[in-house]
Design a protein around this motif. Sequence first.
Motif: not given
Length: 279
Positions: A48, A59, A53, A176
């Motif tokens: 991370i 997500w 990102a 993540w």
Amino acid sequence: MTATVFFAVLLAALLHAGWNAVVKGGSDKLASMAGMSIGHAVPGALAILVLPAPAPEAWPWIAFSVALHFGYQWFLLRSYELGDLSQVYPIARGSAPVIVTLVSVAFLGAALTGQQLLAIGLIAIGILSIGAARAGRAAPQAILAALITGLFIASYSLADGIGARLSDSPVAFFGWVAFLGAFPFALYTRLKRPGLLLQLPKAAPAAFFGGGWASFTAYAIVVWAFTQAPLALVTALRESSIIFAVLIGALVLRERVDLARAASVFLTLCGVVLMRLAR
């Protein structure tokens, strides 16, 4: 599938079989799985910090993947409590490529050649036959838990493949997933056995210090491979880890390898070779 992707996934398969042997070989299965799952947090955090990102579109898939990985971990732990590595592992792993292939072709528009489908079929049949050879002596609960584990494997593989492709940063995507996924299993461990979390470095040192890194590295390679080749091919090739698992079971855990299991491993190996040669 290029040679680089092919051999990278084989390396991941070896690492994956190794960490499963750590969990099965440990006398305390919950401590081993907790050490492995929570051990993901450190390499996940590093990924991370140093990588871009994931894109916003990824997500929801990260959240979905965290839930699916927890389900997989719980059922894998339950499976290992009910059956041995060389029985439970093949049933769980062999069913996943079939499910991923069916979903990929039917719903994701994957175009696979006849040779590729045959290679996937050989790998799946070879893996499943290893577990089937001992299914008659297995507790029904162990078989059911292994099949549910296989469903979770297929589900998180599809979710991670789609999410990684949307993320523009596949290793950060899994970073993540690994980091966030450590928390639900830590909570489960806390509820299941209070006090174990603080004892993990001593209770399961191999899983906590080595297995977490090995598991993270193995699946990070696979998630990257999902962006380079069809999901069905990567999933099937990854499950060739059963070849390494049987060898580890025989040489390290002293599990018996009979002629039927040797023939199943050979069939799986033929599928791996055919996949490499397929065009």
